[in-house]
Write an enzyme that holds these catalytic residues in place. Sequence first.
Site, PDB file in Angstrom:
ATOM      1  N   TYR A  56       0.831  -1.199   0.000  1.00  0.00           N
ATOM      2  CA  TYR A  56       0.000   0.000   0.000  1.00  0.00           C
ATOM      3  C   TYR A  56       0.866   1.249   0.000  1.00  0.00           C
ATOM      4  O   TYR A  56       0.579   2.244  -0.679  1.00  0.00           O
ATOM      5  CB  TYR A  56      -0.930  -0.009   1.217  1.00  0.00           C
ATOM      6  CG  TYR A  56      -1.599   1.317   1.486  1.00  0.00           C
ATOM      7  CD1 TYR A  56      -2.604   1.783   0.647  1.00  0.00           C
ATOM      8  CD2 TYR A  56      -1.218   2.102   2.560  1.00  0.00           C
ATOM      9  CE1 TYR A  56      -3.221   3.012   0.884  1.00  0.00           C
ATOM     10  CE2 TYR A  56      -1.818   3.321   2.817  1.00  0.00           C
ATOM     11  CZ  TYR A  56      -2.819   3.778   1.972  1.00  0.00           C
ATOM     12  OH  TYR A  56      -3.417   4.991   2.207  1.00  0.00           O
ATOM     13  N   GLN A 162     -16.813   5.953   1.462  1.00  0.00           N
ATOM     14  CA  GLN A 162     -15.649   5.973   0.580  1.00  0.00           C
ATOM     15  C   GLN A 162     -15.677   4.708  -0.269  1.00  0.00           C
ATOM     16  O   GLN A 162     -15.717   3.596   0.270  1.00  0.00           O
ATOM     17  CB  GLN A 162     -14.360   6.036   1.394  1.00  0.00           C
ATOM     18  CG  GLN A 162     -13.096   6.068   0.545  1.00  0.00           C
ATOM     19  CD  GLN A 162     -11.855   5.787   1.365  1.00  0.00           C
ATOM     20  OE1 GLN A 162     -11.666   4.671   1.846  1.00  0.00           O
ATOM     21  NE2 GLN A 162     -11.014   6.795   1.551  1.00  0.00           N
ATOM     22  N   LYS A 164     -13.738   2.298  -2.752  1.00  0.00           N
ATOM     23  CA  LYS A 164     -12.446   1.941  -3.296  1.00  0.00           C
ATOM     24  C   LYS A 164     -12.630   1.583  -4.773  1.00  0.00           C
ATOM     25  O   LYS A 164     -13.493   0.767  -5.126  1.00  0.00           O
ATOM     26  CB  LYS A 164     -11.852   0.750  -2.543  1.00  0.00           C
ATOM     27  CG  LYS A 164     -11.507   1.047  -1.096  1.00  0.00           C
ATOM     28  CD  LYS A 164     -10.383   2.079  -0.980  1.00  0.00           C
ATOM     29  CE  LYS A 164      -9.938   2.259   0.452  1.00  0.00           C
ATOM     30  NZ  LYS A 164      -8.864   3.268   0.597  1.00  0.00           N
ATOM     31  N   ASP A 193     -11.961   6.589  -4.017  1.00  0.00           N
ATOM     32  CA  ASP A 193     -10.541   6.512  -3.680  1.00  0.00           C
ATOM     33  C   ASP A 193      -9.859   5.445  -4.527  1.00  0.00           C
ATOM     34  O   ASP A 193     -10.109   4.251  -4.365  1.00  0.00           O
ATOM     35  CB  ASP A 193     -10.385   6.196  -2.194  1.00  0.00           C
ATOM     36  CG  ASP A 193      -8.929   6.156  -1.750  1.00  0.00           C
ATOM     37  OD1 ASP A 193      -8.055   6.568  -2.537  1.00  0.00           O
ATOM     38  OD2 ASP A 193      -8.667   5.729  -0.614  1.00  0.00           O
ATOM     39  N   GLU A 218     -10.244  10.908  -4.622  1.00  0.00           N
ATOM     40  CA  GLU A 218      -9.101  10.824  -3.720  1.00  0.00           C
ATOM     41  C   GLU A 218      -7.943  10.058  -4.350  1.00  0.00           C
ATOM     42  O   GLU A 218      -8.114   8.933  -4.812  1.00  0.00           O
ATOM     43  CB  GLU A 218      -9.536  10.143  -2.418  1.00  0.00           C
ATOM     44  CG  GLU A 218      -8.465  10.102  -1.351  1.00  0.00           C
ATOM     45  CD  GLU A 218      -8.997   9.579  -0.020  1.00  0.00           C
ATOM     46  OE1 GLU A 218      -8.169   9.165   0.811  1.00  0.00           O
ATOM     47  OE2 GLU A 218     -10.233   9.574   0.182  1.00  0.00           O
ATOM     48  N   ASP A 241      -3.857  11.812  -0.557  1.00  0.00           N
ATOM     49  CA  ASP A 241      -3.770  10.847   0.526  1.00  0.00           C
ATOM     50  C   ASP A 241      -2.349  10.307   0.621  1.00  0.00           C
ATOM     51  O   ASP A 241      -1.521  10.832   1.351  1.00  0.00           O
ATOM     52  CB  ASP A 241      -4.775   9.715   0.318  1.00  0.00           C
ATOM     53  CG  ASP A 241      -4.871   8.766   1.516  1.00  0.00           C
ATOM     54  OD1 ASP A 241      -3.960   8.775   2.365  1.00  0.00           O
ATOM     55  OD2 ASP A 241      -5.844   8.005   1.615  1.00  0.00           O
ATOM     56  N   LYS A 265      -3.149  10.281   7.182  1.00  0.00           N
ATOM     57  CA  LYS A 265      -2.851   9.072   7.958  1.00  0.00           C
ATOM     58  C   LYS A 265      -1.888   9.436   9.079  1.00  0.00           C
ATOM     59  O   LYS A 265      -0.777   9.912   8.847  1.00  0.00           O
ATOM     60  CB  LYS A 265      -2.237   7.988   7.073  1.00  0.00           C
ATOM     61  CG  LYS A 265      -3.145   7.538   5.926  1.00  0.00           C
ATOM     62  CD  LYS A 265      -4.382   6.846   6.448  1.00  0.00           C
ATOM     63  CE  LYS A 265      -5.184   6.203   5.322  1.00  0.00           C
ATOM     64  NZ  LYS A 265      -5.741   7.174   4.355  1.00  0.00           N
ATOM     65  N   TRP A 320     -11.558   7.770  10.163  1.00  0.00           N
ATOM     66  CA  TRP A 320     -11.763   6.373   9.792  1.00  0.00           C
ATOM     67  C   TRP A 320     -10.984   5.488  10.748  1.00  0.00           C
ATOM     68  O   TRP A 320      -9.802   5.704  11.002  1.00  0.00           O
ATOM     69  CB  TRP A 320     -11.299   6.107   8.370  1.00  0.00           C
ATOM     70  CG  TRP A 320     -11.598   4.703   7.916  1.00  0.00           C
ATOM     71  CD1 TRP A 320     -12.754   4.261   7.359  1.00  0.00           C
ATOM     72  CD2 TRP A 320     -10.727   3.553   7.999  1.00  0.00           C
ATOM     73  NE1 TRP A 320     -12.675   2.906   7.091  1.00  0.00           N
ATOM     74  CE2 TRP A 320     -11.437   2.459   7.482  1.00  0.00           C
ATOM     75  CE3 TRP A 320      -9.438   3.357   8.473  1.00  0.00           C
ATOM     76  CZ2 TRP A 320     -10.894   1.178   7.410  1.00  0.00           C
ATOM     77  CZ3 TRP A 320      -8.888   2.075   8.408  1.00  0.00           C
ATOM     78  CH2 TRP A 320      -9.604   1.008   7.873  1.00  0.00           C
TER      79      TRP A 320
END
Length: 368
Positions: A56, A162, A164, A193, A218, A241, A265, A320
Amino acid sequence: MRISTINIYNVDLPVVGGTYRMSLSAVSLLKSTVVEVITDSATVGYGETCPVGPTYAPEHVLGARAALAEIGPHLIGLDPRNLGLLHDAMDRALNGSRYAKAAVDIAAWDICGKSYGRRVCDLLGGATGETVPTYYSISVKEPEEAAREAKERQAEGFKRLQLKIGGRDVEEDIETIRRVAEVREPGTKLAADANRALTSRDAIALSEQCRDIPFVLEQPCGSLAELAGLRHRLHHPLYLDELGTDVNAVMHAVSSGLVDGFGHKLTRVGGISAMRTIRDICAAGSMPHTCDDSWGGDIIAAACVHVGATVAPSRFDGAWIAAPYIQEHYDEENGPRIENGRIKVPTGDGLGVVPDVARFGAPILSFS
């Protein structure tokens, strides 16, 4: 007050439901790293870092533990309440690895709150209310399945969803957005996102074909150059992000007008200390944002909620937390829980959660 012992624990977090899919990866078991900082006054603080798999972002679980092994011995004897000096010591011991240092930073804030008899959010300026909004992340799914889940989560009280997207034909992403938009209730906000998986071409096509649907796009692409190139060709607000890696990156994005908001984050940027600065930069630029983390249990969740509680509600898109995908709490009584799309701000001193470390087994690393 001085740090006398640091213990590092492994915590396995199986994903409820089997697999969580993003554009470029899928995870079914996360290994979280919990840091226990014990002081000579018997005050104990807890931190946590939990990368969501090894692809990720540059962060990964073994990297976090190797970094903590390098840093840990240099922190014994320091006063954890001197946050600036603590960070200086970590930086002298190891360059980079902010996501590992974040776990120590979170534990230090926990100790500060307990030492001063205040919640972390109080030390950060004060909570705007007793609860904060959260949002639900629907992993990459077929259009009909995503729409079904969107209906269910709205019924549970979530006011922001959100979706994905990415890692497949862009036409399927477009169809997914359209199907979810059909079941969107008044007052529900949407974010799409892509986690860096779209080309500029596909991001522009997606925004063009969905221009009648309000949502935030996003992190569609993987570089700042790509985002700058498509910025004024989109019909939707653009959020940063994964590329919001530190204070400098966020400051540049705000000052250059690169984006319209952020998905932040907490461990990626270095912990609560860095997030406090980023919060204030976003406030100065009137930028909306979230306060999230990639994954993790009650400790990370509590840290996100405390910071999020200090953000002006008009600019806060939610905190989140991974709670819907985790089977158990570290702290059964005080672990953050989602109720009707919101999370109660912990009321205890520090983070307000005290994990039962006996459930974690023996430390995998220890320094004293």
